[in-house]
Design an enzyme around this catalytic site. Sequence first.
Site, PDB file in Angstrom:
ATOM      1  N   HIS A   1     -21.918 -19.253   8.744  1.00  0.00           N
ATOM      2  CA  HIS A   1     -22.320 -19.894   7.480  1.00  0.00           C
ATOM      3  C   HIS A   1     -22.074 -18.839   6.410  1.00  0.00           C
ATOM      4  CE1 HIS A   1     -24.522 -22.343   4.682  1.00  0.00           C
ATOM      5  NE2 HIS A   1     -25.610 -21.611   4.678  1.00  0.00           N
TER       6      HIS A   1
ATOM      7  N   ASP B   1     -33.540 -22.081   0.408  1.00  0.00           N
ATOM      8  CA  ASP B   1     -34.003 -23.434   0.763  1.00  0.00           C
ATOM      9  C   ASP B   1     -34.514 -23.516   2.202  1.00  0.00           C
ATOM     10  OD1 ASP B   1     -31.203 -23.085   1.388  1.00  0.00           O
ATOM     11  OD2 ASP B   1     -30.991 -25.238   1.717  1.00  0.00           O
ATOM     12  N   HIS B   2     -34.418 -22.390   2.944  1.00  0.00           N
ATOM     13  CA  HIS B   2     -34.914 -22.368   4.320  1.00  0.00           C
ATOM     14  C   HIS B   2     -36.103 -21.430   4.508  1.00  0.00           C
ATOM     15  CE1 HIS B   2     -31.423 -24.637   6.024  1.00  0.00           C
ATOM     16  NE2 HIS B   2     -30.960 -24.273   4.836  1.00  0.00           N
TER      17      HIS B   2
ATOM     18  N   HIS C   1     -31.426 -18.841   8.898  1.00  0.00           N
ATOM     19  CA  HIS C   1     -30.728 -17.901   8.010  1.00  0.00           C
ATOM     20  C   HIS C   1     -31.552 -17.716   6.741  1.00  0.00           C
ATOM     21  CE1 HIS C   1     -29.539 -21.763   6.386  1.00  0.00           C
ATOM     22  NE2 HIS C   1     -28.937 -21.205   5.352  1.00  0.00           N
TER      23      HIS C   1
ATOM     24  N   HIS D   1     -30.087 -31.900   6.527  1.00  0.00           N
ATOM     25  CA  HIS D   1     -29.558 -31.150   5.371  1.00  0.00           C
ATOM     26  C   HIS D   1     -28.685 -32.088   4.536  1.00  0.00           C
ATOM     27  CE1 HIS D   1     -27.955 -27.477   3.298  1.00  0.00           C
ATOM     28  NE2 HIS D   1     -29.123 -26.980   3.648  1.00  0.00           N
TER      29      HIS D   1
ATOM     30  N   ASP E   1     -27.681 -24.570   8.778  1.00  0.00           N
ATOM     31  CA  ASP E   1     -26.470 -24.668   7.972  1.00  0.00           C
ATOM     32  C   ASP E   1     -25.317 -24.028   8.737  1.00  0.00           C
ATOM     33  OD1 ASP E   1     -28.386 -25.499   6.242  1.00  0.00           O
ATOM     34  OD2 ASP E   1     -27.884 -24.128   4.623  1.00  0.00           O
TER      35      ASP E   1
ATOM     36  N   HIS F   1     -31.151 -18.169   3.425  1.00  0.00           N
ATOM     37  CA  HIS F   1     -31.057 -18.877   2.149  1.00  0.00           C
ATOM     38  C   HIS F   1     -32.418 -19.431   1.745  1.00  0.00           C
ATOM     39  CE1 HIS F   1     -26.437 -19.412   2.535  1.00  0.00           C
ATOM     40  NE2 HIS F   1     -26.765 -18.326   1.867  1.00  0.00           N
TER      41      HIS F   1
HETATM   42 ZN   LIG Z   1     -27.569 -21.981   3.790  1.00  0.00          ZN
HETATM   43 ZN   LIG Z   2     -29.491 -24.889   3.337  1.00  0.00          ZN
END
Ligand SMILES: [Zn+2]
Ligand SMILES: [Zn+2]
Length: 306
Positions: A140, A65-66, A61, A269, A211, A63
Amino acid sequence: MFELTFLGTSASAPSIKRGLSSAMVLHKEYRFVIDCGEGTQRQLLKSGLGFKRMDRILITHGHLDHILGLGGLMSTFARWESIDSVEIYGGAWALDRVRMLMNVVFGEGIPPIEIAYTELSPGTVMEDDSFELIAFPVQHRGPGCFGFTFHEKEKRPFLVERAEALGVPAGPERARLVKGQAIALPNGRTIAPDDVLGEPVGGAKLVFVGDAGRTDGLVEVARNADALVIEATYTDEEADMARKFGHLTAAQAAHLAADAHVRQLILTHISRRYSERQILDSATRIFPDTVVANDFDSFRIVKRET
Ligand SMILES: [Zn+2]
Ligand SMILES: [Zn+2]
């Protein structure tokens, strides 16, 4: 058999011990990177996996942080002549964000490295005669979040003793039977594949969820997996926070593993707010075969012995 190595296991922000989300799955000649959080380049080098043949990147996805690590990674690739094309798979929203990031890194023109974007939809992403990669939807925050199933296809074992009893010579005739083709023996007798192949035997199954805020759509997907990788950002004490931010508690992840009869649960995570022990205790009360992944942990995922 799949070989899974974690490159980053922290939630949202890195910690001293954990980098941001990324993992690699190796199978035959394939190398899949799943997510690419900030700092993934250095984790790849430290892990010993390096950059070679790293041309398929799956994004769960969009976000940050990914995906933020793609900026640095692609910039490095663009300077290397050994990698001239990369295929990035993700939902529409994730790919939009990756394209924006690439525009920042390379400017609006044509990037010096060929980047192919493949928009995911639920179903088969790629397959060959013994392996299948499947994408499935995950709930998510934000649209178009996906998880991935890595699956060795069923195959029928070649029954050597039966073949010998029937007079099938060693050599190309056996390969043809394995491929499902009938052969004729010198004595005129026809041997069909069913004469020398056993009952189908399933292969290893690895289910990787990034996530997730809910697990109810995932039980069927994860059913009988040899390993289920999934986030555990919170513990039950903060279940309301988990709900609010579309994340799971370790207990929710463990219930999913139990309901789906998976063989092993691997949690990732991990938030800085908890110790590894807190997450593990919370999950193992419900599903004992649980481990919390650390950066650079490697797992060999093989078919469950029945
Ligand atoms: Zn996320
Ligand atoms: Zn995340």
